[in-house]
Design an enzyme around this catalytic site. Structure first.
Site, PDB file in Angstrom:
ATOM      1  N   HIS A 189       0.806  -1.221   0.000  1.00  0.00           N
ATOM      2  CA  HIS A 189       0.000   0.000   0.000  1.00  0.00           C
ATOM      3  C   HIS A 189       0.841   1.274   0.000  1.00  0.00           C
ATOM      4  O   HIS A 189       1.960   1.284   0.488  1.00  0.00           O
ATOM      5  CB  HIS A 189      -0.894   0.038   1.243  1.00  0.00           C
ATOM      6  CG  HIS A 189      -1.764  -1.157   1.399  1.00  0.00           C
ATOM      7  ND1 HIS A 189      -1.952  -1.776   2.605  1.00  0.00           N
ATOM      8  CD2 HIS A 189      -2.477  -1.860   0.498  1.00  0.00           C
ATOM      9  CE1 HIS A 189      -2.774  -2.815   2.457  1.00  0.00           C
ATOM     10  NE2 HIS A 189      -3.097  -2.886   1.184  1.00  0.00           N
ATOM     11  N   LYS A 208       6.251   6.434   6.871  1.00  0.00           N
ATOM     12  CA  LYS A 208       5.822   5.556   7.961  1.00  0.00           C
ATOM     13  C   LYS A 208       7.035   5.148   8.783  1.00  0.00           C
ATOM     14  O   LYS A 208       8.117   4.914   8.245  1.00  0.00           O
ATOM     15  CB  LYS A 208       5.155   4.293   7.412  1.00  0.00           C
ATOM     16  CG  LYS A 208       3.880   4.548   6.653  1.00  0.00           C
ATOM     17  CD  LYS A 208       3.341   3.260   6.051  1.00  0.00           C
ATOM     18  CE  LYS A 208       2.101   3.537   5.215  1.00  0.00           C
ATOM     19  NZ  LYS A 208       1.645   2.320   4.516  1.00  0.00           N
ATOM     20  N   TYR A 229       2.151   1.462  13.210  1.00  0.00           N
ATOM     21  CA  TYR A 229       2.515   2.397  12.147  1.00  0.00           C
ATOM     22  C   TYR A 229       2.425   3.810  12.706  1.00  0.00           C
ATOM     23  O   TYR A 229       1.385   4.200  13.204  1.00  0.00           O
ATOM     24  CB  TYR A 229       1.517   2.372  10.993  1.00  0.00           C
ATOM     25  CG  TYR A 229       1.031   1.074  10.458  1.00  0.00           C
ATOM     26  CD1 TYR A 229       1.353   0.690   9.158  1.00  0.00           C
ATOM     27  CD2 TYR A 229       0.200   0.241  11.200  1.00  0.00           C
ATOM     28  CE1 TYR A 229       0.858  -0.490   8.622  1.00  0.00           C
ATOM     29  CE2 TYR A 229      -0.286  -0.939  10.676  1.00  0.00           C
ATOM     30  CZ  TYR A 229       0.039  -1.300   9.386  1.00  0.00           C
ATOM     31  OH  TYR A 229      -0.443  -2.466   8.851  1.00  0.00           O
ATOM     32  N   ASP A 276      -6.594  -6.455  -1.745  1.00  0.00           N
ATOM     33  CA  ASP A 276      -5.174  -6.555  -2.069  1.00  0.00           C
ATOM     34  C   ASP A 276      -4.897  -7.523  -3.216  1.00  0.00           C
ATOM     35  O   ASP A 276      -3.837  -7.463  -3.835  1.00  0.00           O
ATOM     36  CB  ASP A 276      -4.367  -6.964  -0.843  1.00  0.00           C
ATOM     37  CG  ASP A 276      -4.247  -5.846   0.180  1.00  0.00           C
ATOM     38  OD1 ASP A 276      -4.653  -4.707  -0.113  1.00  0.00           O
ATOM     39  OD2 ASP A 276      -3.743  -6.115   1.292  1.00  0.00           O
TER      40      ASP A 276
END
Length: 180
Positions: free
Chosen positions: A61, A71, A131, A167
């Site tokens: 992603h 991130k 995250y 996904d």
């Protein structure tokens, strides 16, 4: 904190200094000053957490501009194989991937700058993945790459992975019109 740099520019693995004794362990999981000194710059605005069982693959992603995200990721419980793919069009490492095992017993973290597709597979049941993000989640800005694109050659290390329907239909690298 120790910082490990990779051939793929901008990516950094962080190994915090851990203080352990009979009571357990303590470590500094974030220091804006130390991160900035290491070249990890960002205004961190959102923290996320996921729980996954062994064999779950999440990703790959990213968020498109103007909602790009850097991130800072780590595992609070369990282990995960973290995977990033460079999708910066002008990068000499475009299309290359990097894998780092994140382990709650090692306390290591990975900094993923904007311009990378990101995913992971849980290597243990009840893996808690954290995250820290530099932008808010913006569903209209979601993007991704097909986790098992043969052109990427990613060896996830799991048989019969559990992958979301969303996904499973992401574009391949050849189909991607990278916004970076």
């Amino acid at each position: 904190m120790e910082f490990k740099y990779f051939a793929i520019q901008g990516v950094v693995e962080i190994q915090p200094r851990v203080f352990g004794d009979a009571r357990g362990a303590f470590f500094e999981s974030f220091s804006a000053q130390k991160m900035t000194e290491a070249g990890i710059i960002g205004e961190w605005v959102q923290d996320n957490q996921s729980r996954s069982d062994r064999g779950v693959v999440r990703g790959l992603h990213f968020q498109k501009p103007p909602f790009t995200q850097a991130k800072l990721v780590r595992v609070a419980q369990g282990r995960a194989l973290d995977v990033i793919v460079d999708i910066r069009k002008d990068s000499p490492t475009y299309g290359q991937h990097l894998m780092v095992e994140l382990d709650s017993e090692r306390y290591n973290m990975l900094y993923v700058p904007p311009g990378f597709a990101h995913g992971f597979t849980a290597l243990e049941d009840n893996t808690l993945f954290l995250y820290k993000c530099t932008n808010y989640y913006a569903p209209q800005s979601e993007g991704g790459l097909l986790w098992n694109d043969p052109a990427l050659g990613i060896q996830w290390g799991v048989e019969n992975p559990t992958v979301s329907a969303k996904d499973q239909i992401l574009p391949t690298l050849a189909e991607l019109d990278s916004p970076f």
